[in-house]
Design a protein around this motif. Structure first.
Motif, mmCIF file in Angstrom:
data_model
loop_
_atom_site.group_PDB
_atom_site.id
_atom_site.type_symbol
_atom_site.label_atom_id
_atom_site.label_comp_id
_atom_site.label_asym_id
_atom_site.label_seq_id
_atom_site.Cartn_x
_atom_site.Cartn_y
_atom_site.Cartn_z
ATOM 1 N N ARG A 174 0.834 -1.210 0.000
ATOM 2 C CA ARG A 174 0.000 0.000 0.000
ATOM 3 C C ARG A 174 0.868 1.258 0.000
ATOM 4 O O ARG A 174 0.551 2.228 -0.693
ATOM 5 C CB ARG A 174 -0.945 0.001 1.200
ATOM 6 N N ARG B 277 -5.408 -3.365 -3.929
ATOM 7 C CA ARG B 277 -5.902 -4.743 -3.887
ATOM 8 C C ARG B 277 -7.383 -4.767 -4.230
ATOM 9 O O ARG B 277 -8.149 -3.957 -3.738
ATOM 10 C CB ARG B 277 -5.684 -5.306 -2.486
ATOM 11 N N TYR C 128 -1.883 -7.642 -5.101
ATOM 12 C CA TYR C 128 -1.911 -6.192 -5.260
ATOM 13 C C TYR C 128 -1.383 -5.857 -6.651
ATOM 14 O O TYR C 128 -0.585 -6.600 -7.216
ATOM 15 C CB TYR C 128 -1.035 -5.521 -4.205
#
Length: 191
Positions: A143, A149, A171
């Motif tokens: 992230r 995701r 992801y």
């Protein structure tokens, strides 16, 4: 094999002196928690030889990761082609650091540099990353480097036996999404 640099890190070719700390990492249960069983010294050495050969053949792969201030080997980071047995395709980004290097932002810093190399030098349209569903530390890095995701992409890793390591998350970062993100966090260019 190009070297990549950040303010604190050197992503470089593997050296003979990396083999011992690499083997120690692969014998550490905490480092291997989301990767499966521990590796022997012979398995670790073979992995380095394989990674170097693949990098030489493809022009990308797994760099040894060094802390520039101390010259200490602290892990690996890089890009790899997704295996054919997986339910998705593309180029995967990943990292593995010694426990002493956790919590310093090294994985994020190195991964941003790898992403920039993948998009700017290799011209990749997308970079993916996967890990076990319980590996929250790696998911946090994903992230932080701008990856997103979609739970619909989560999968069971067919290369892993039944058990807690089989359920994985995926992801993604398309090249166009990274352009805006890296203008805020520009990594160093290859040297």
């Amino acid at each position: 094999m190009p070297e990549l640099r950040t303010d604190r890190l050197l992503l470089r070719r593997w050296r003979e002196s990396d083999l011992e700390p690499w083997a120690a990492m692969n014998a550490d249960p905490e480092v291997r928690e989301h990767l499966g069983g521990l590796l022997t010294r012979e398995q670790s050495d073979a992995e380095v030889a394989f990674m170097q050969a693949e990098f030489d053949n493809r022009g990308f792969g797994w760099w040894a990761l060094e802390a520039r201030e101390t010259g200490e080997f602290i892990g690996r980071v890089g890009l790899d082609e997704v295996g054919q047995e997986m339910p998705f395709a593309g180029v995967d980004i990943g990292w593995r650091l010694m426990r002493s290097a956790w919590g310093h932002g090294y994985a994020t810093e190195a991964a941003l540099t790898c992403q920039a190399f993948g998009f700017e030098v290799l011209g990749l349209p997308e970079i993916v990353a996967s890990t076990t569903i319980n590996n929250v530390r790696s998911q946090a890095v994903m992230r932080r480097i701008g990856m997103t995701r979609d739970a619909a992409d989560d999968f069971e890793d067919p290369s892993v036996p039944e058990g807690p390591l089989r359920q994985c998350v995926l992801y993604r970062t398309p090249a166009e999404m990274l352009t805006a993100y890296t203008t805020r966090r520009t990594p160093s260019r290859p040297e």
